[in-house]
Motif scaffolding. Structure first.
Motif, PDB file in Angstrom:
ATOM      1  N   ILE A   3      34.583  46.209  38.715  1.00  0.00           N
ATOM      2  CA  ILE A   3      35.623  45.264  39.134  1.00  0.00           C
ATOM      3  C   ILE A   3      36.617  45.111  38.000  1.00  0.00           C
ATOM      4  O   ILE A   3      36.227  44.994  36.829  1.00  0.00           O
ATOM      5  CB  ILE A   3      35.015  43.884  39.486  1.00  0.00           C
ATOM      6  CG1 ILE A   3      33.964  44.019  40.586  1.00  0.00           C
ATOM      7  CG2 ILE A   3      36.107  42.902  39.901  1.00  0.00           C
ATOM      8  CD1 ILE A   3      33.216  42.717  40.864  1.00  0.00           C
ATOM      9  N   GLU A   4      37.892  45.111  38.318  1.00  0.00           N
ATOM     10  CA  GLU A   4      38.930  44.878  37.307  1.00  0.00           C
ATOM     11  C   GLU A   4      39.099  43.375  37.076  1.00  0.00           C
ATOM     12  O   GLU A   4      39.315  42.617  38.018  1.00  0.00           O
ATOM     13  CB  GLU A   4      40.259  45.486  37.758  1.00  0.00           C
ATOM     14  CG  GLU A   4      40.259  47.005  37.793  1.00  0.00           C
ATOM     15  CD  GLU A   4      41.626  47.551  38.178  1.00  0.00           C
ATOM     16  OE1 GLU A   4      42.415  46.798  38.798  1.00  0.00           O
ATOM     17  OE2 GLU A   4      41.910  48.730  37.868  1.00  0.00           O
ATOM     18  N   ILE A   5      38.964  42.963  35.821  1.00  0.00           N
ATOM     19  CA  ILE A   5      39.236  41.573  35.441  1.00  0.00           C
ATOM     20  C   ILE A   5      40.716  41.475  35.094  1.00  0.00           C
ATOM     21  O   ILE A   5      41.180  42.138  34.171  1.00  0.00           O
ATOM     22  CB  ILE A   5      38.378  41.138  34.239  1.00  0.00           C
ATOM     23  CG1 ILE A   5      36.887  41.333  34.535  1.00  0.00           C
ATOM     24  CG2 ILE A   5      38.667  39.685  33.885  1.00  0.00           C
ATOM     25  CD1 ILE A   5      36.366  40.465  35.644  1.00  0.00           C
ATOM     26  N   LYS A   6      41.450  40.643  35.830  1.00  0.00           N
ATOM     27  CA  LYS A   6      42.900  40.541  35.635  1.00  0.00           C
ATOM     28  C   LYS A   6      43.302  39.156  35.164  1.00  0.00           C
ATOM     29  O   LYS A   6      42.570  38.178  35.352  1.00  0.00           O
ATOM     30  CB  LYS A   6      43.638  40.869  36.935  1.00  0.00           C
ATOM     31  CG  LYS A   6      43.407  42.288  37.447  1.00  0.00           C
ATOM     32  CD  LYS A   6      44.209  42.548  38.711  1.00  0.00           C
ATOM     33  CE  LYS A   6      44.020  43.972  39.219  1.00  0.00           C
ATOM     34  NZ  LYS A   6      44.825  44.228  40.440  1.00  0.00           N
ATOM     35  N   THR A   7      44.478  39.075  34.543  1.00  0.00           N
ATOM     36  CA  THR A   7      45.027  37.774  34.169  1.00  0.00           C
ATOM     37  C   THR A   7      45.387  37.004  35.435  1.00  0.00           C
ATOM     38  O   THR A   7      45.707  37.606  36.469  1.00  0.00           O
ATOM     39  CB  THR A   7      46.291  37.932  33.305  1.00  0.00           C
ATOM     40  OG1 THR A   7      47.253  38.701  34.039  1.00  0.00           O
ATOM     41  CG2 THR A   7      45.979  38.637  32.011  1.00  0.00           C
ATOM     42  N   PRO A   8      45.350  35.673  35.377  1.00  0.00           N
ATOM     43  CA  PRO A   8      45.761  34.884  36.547  1.00  0.00           C
ATOM     44  C   PRO A   8      47.231  35.120  36.880  1.00  0.00           C
ATOM     45  O   PRO A   8      47.993  35.648  36.064  1.00  0.00           O
ATOM     46  CB  PRO A   8      45.516  33.437  36.087  1.00  0.00           C
ATOM     47  CG  PRO A   8      44.588  33.537  34.919  1.00  0.00           C
ATOM     48  CD  PRO A   8      44.896  34.835  34.261  1.00  0.00           C
ATOM     49  N   THR A   9      47.624  34.736  38.071  1.00  0.00           N
ATOM     50  CA  THR A   9      49.032  34.837  38.470  1.00  0.00           C
ATOM     51  C   THR A   9      49.820  33.727  37.788  1.00  0.00           C
ATOM     52  O   THR A   9      49.531  32.549  37.970  1.00  0.00           O
ATOM     53  CB  THR A   9      49.168  34.711  39.996  1.00  0.00           C
ATOM     54  OG1 THR A   9      48.383  35.736  40.619  1.00  0.00           O
ATOM     55  CG2 THR A   9      50.616  34.859  40.422  1.00  0.00           C
ATOM     56  N   PHE A  10      50.811  34.104  36.983  1.00  0.00           N
ATOM     57  CA  PHE A  10      51.609  33.119  36.263  1.00  0.00           C
ATOM     58  C   PHE A  10      52.706  32.560  37.169  1.00  0.00           C
ATOM     59  O   PHE A  10      53.264  33.289  38.001  1.00  0.00           O
ATOM     60  CB  PHE A  10      52.272  33.745  35.029  1.00  0.00           C
ATOM     61  CG  PHE A  10      51.311  34.257  34.001  1.00  0.00           C
ATOM     62  CD1 PHE A  10      50.072  33.667  33.820  1.00  0.00           C
ATOM     63  CD2 PHE A  10      51.647  35.338  33.201  1.00  0.00           C
ATOM     64  CE1 PHE A  10      49.184  34.137  32.877  1.00  0.00           C
ATOM     65  CE2 PHE A  10      50.770  35.824  32.244  1.00  0.00           C
ATOM     66  CZ  PHE A  10      49.531  35.222  32.091  1.00  0.00           C
ATOM     67  N   GLU A  47      41.807  29.849  31.871  1.00  0.00           N
ATOM     68  CA  GLU A  47      40.468  30.403  31.721  1.00  0.00           C
ATOM     69  C   GLU A  47      40.211  31.458  32.792  1.00  0.00           C
ATOM     70  O   GLU A  47      40.521  31.248  33.965  1.00  0.00           O
ATOM     71  CB  GLU A  47      39.421  29.286  31.817  1.00  0.00           C
ATOM     72  CG  GLU A  47      39.530  28.260  30.697  1.00  0.00           C
ATOM     73  CD  GLU A  47      38.477  27.180  30.809  1.00  0.00           C
ATOM     74  OE1 GLU A  47      37.880  27.047  31.911  1.00  0.00           O
ATOM     75  OE2 GLU A  47      38.225  26.473  29.814  1.00  0.00           O
ATOM     76  N   VAL A  48      39.635  32.569  32.382  1.00  0.00           N
ATOM     77  CA  VAL A  48      39.254  33.637  33.304  1.00  0.00           C
ATOM     78  C   VAL A  48      37.732  33.702  33.330  1.00  0.00           C
ATOM     79  O   VAL A  48      37.088  33.783  32.275  1.00  0.00           O
ATOM     80  CB  VAL A  48      39.832  34.996  32.875  1.00  0.00           C
ATOM     81  CG1 VAL A  48      39.417  36.087  33.847  1.00  0.00           C
ATOM     82  CG2 VAL A  48      41.358  34.918  32.787  1.00  0.00           C
ATOM     83  N   VAL A  49      37.155  33.649  34.521  1.00  0.00           N
ATOM     84  CA  VAL A  49      35.695  33.588  34.651  1.00  0.00           C
ATOM     85  C   VAL A  49      35.165  34.880  35.263  1.00  0.00           C
ATOM     86  O   VAL A  49      35.905  35.678  35.846  1.00  0.00           O
ATOM     87  CB  VAL A  49      35.266  32.378  35.510  1.00  0.00           C
ATOM     88  CG1 VAL A  49      35.713  31.082  34.865  1.00  0.00           C
ATOM     89  CG2 VAL A  49      35.838  32.488  36.930  1.00  0.00           C
TER      90      VAL A  49
END
Length: 405
Positions: A3-10, A47-49
């Motif tokens: 799974i690709e961990i991505k930054t949240p949508t800004f 925070e990215v979980v």
């Protein structure tokens, strides 16, 4: 499954972010919704979980890297065991020459955060005992190594995480160089722009806090019992007084957008909150409809979430007026800086007993200086002074806020 961990949508107002801290390293076991990385923007820390149980297979963006909205940060292996990542990573090294294999192993045993700290301080990773998985070196190992390391010979500058950790000999001169965080840099930029782009002026007054203090003393226990532990403070009185004054002087509640003056038919008041990451201004929405208890409980929640780094983008967007309280730190008088595009900000200060002339007699009263900084392009001096006097009158006779007179 990878799974690709991505930054949240800004949001539109945020262009990019910076990878602040990786809380998990490749090969470490992660549980669903466990915090794995912090992304710092110019407003908040996001925070990215973990999306599932598993391990981080590969970190693509290291600490300090700039990232865009929905950019890939890491590759996550769902359902994998904690040993899967190190085993997979060490396989190519077995076929490499001995020297290359040794270098690869050393690189793998040092996490990104630890590696950055090692490079900043010019340390040798081989001298640092590792307490992580399979002898890996963590950031905490490097910090502990620095604390126990003997003081070096006097130098022009020494870079460490904590100056207090240095074993400094008498007369030795040291310096600490710390990169400015994205949030701190943005705050600095906005404060300078506020002074350069606005015709900022400050007017002062003082208010007798005795009526509010007596009212608070009389009802604080009953208030706390009635409102489920919410404590009655001074900020709620100032918010309600400012709300009433804003309704009477719409220009103070307005903002400037290019050559347009935007008048707001509502009162959204920002309350400055000091945190370790810098000053943040979460916003109380529709304060005209809020009770004193609503204001106090919301501010308490803002303060707690600000200290924990949990304030979100939505909490700080908008706002038509700002209140800042330097009095909690002991400030007797200051000149607050505007929070653009708002046209005014109210500064509260320390309550201090002073001799005052009352009906020809000298009385010792608890007084507070108030400061209103405003944009003279939008607000005339007469309006600014009358606005501040209105707040003073409402606080010195709190019943007027209830009666709206």
């Amino acid at each position: 499954m990878s799974i690709e961990i991505k930054t949240p949508t800004f949001p539109e107002s945020v262009a990019d972010g910076t990878v602040a801290t990786w809380h998990k390293q490749p090969g470490e076991a992660c549980s669903t919704d466990e915090l794995i990385v912090d992304i710092e923007t110019d407003k908040v820390v996001l925070e990215v979980v973990a999306p599932a149980d598993g391990v981080i297979k590969e970190i693509i963006k290291g600490e300090g890297d700039t990232v865009l909205s929905e950019e890939v940060l890491a590759i996550f292996e769902a359902g994998a065991a904690a040993s899967a990542a190190p085993a997979a990573a060490s396989a190519p090294a077995a076929a490499a020459p001995a020297a290359e294999a040794s270098a690869t192993t050393d690189a793998e045993k040092v996490g990104p955060a630890a590696r950055k700290l090692i490079e900043e301080n010019g340390l040798d990773a081989n001298q640092i005992p590792g307490t992580g998985k399979n002898g890996g070196i963590t950031k905490e190992d490097v910090v502990n190594f620095l604390k126990n390391k003997p003081a070096a010979a006097p130098a022009a500058a020494v870079k460490v995480d904590n100056a207090a950790a240095l074993n400094i000999a008498s007369g030795e001169r040291v310096e600490k160089r710390v990169p400015m965080t994205r949030l701190r840099a943005t705050i600095a930029k906005r404060l300078v722009e506020a002074q350069q782009n606005a015709a900022m002026l400050t007017t002062y007054n003082e208010v007798n806090m005795k009526p509010v203090m007596e009212l608070r003393k009389q009802y604080k226990d009953l208030f706390e019992k009635t409102h489920n532990g919410t404590r009655l403070g001074f900020m709620s009185f100032f918010v309600k007084a400012a709300t009433e004054a804003l309704k009477r002087f719409p220009a103070v509640n307005a903002s400037i957008d290019g050559n347009d003056m935007v008048y707001h038919g509502y009162q959204d008041i920002g309350v400055a909150v000091s945190t370790e990451r810098g000053l943040m201004v979460p916003v109380l929405r529709d304060t005209d409809a809020m009770t004193l208890a609503d204001v106090e409980s919301t501010i308490a929640d803002f303060g707690k979430r600000g200290r924990d780094g949990k304030l979100g983008m939505d909490d700080m967007q908008g706002g038509t007026f700002t209140i800042t309280n330097g009095g909690v730190f002991g400030s007797l008088m200051s000149t607050p800086i505007l929070n653009p595009p708002q046209t005014a900000i109210l500064g509260m200060h320390k309550i201090q007993e002073r001799p005052m002339a009352v009906n020809g007699q000298v009385e010792i009263l608890p007084m507070m200086y108030l400061a209103l900084s405003y944009d003279h392009r939008m607000i005339d001096g007469k309006e600014a002074v009358q606005f501040l006097v209105t707040i003073k009158d409402l606080l010195e006779d709190p019943a007027r806020m209830l009666l709206e007179v």
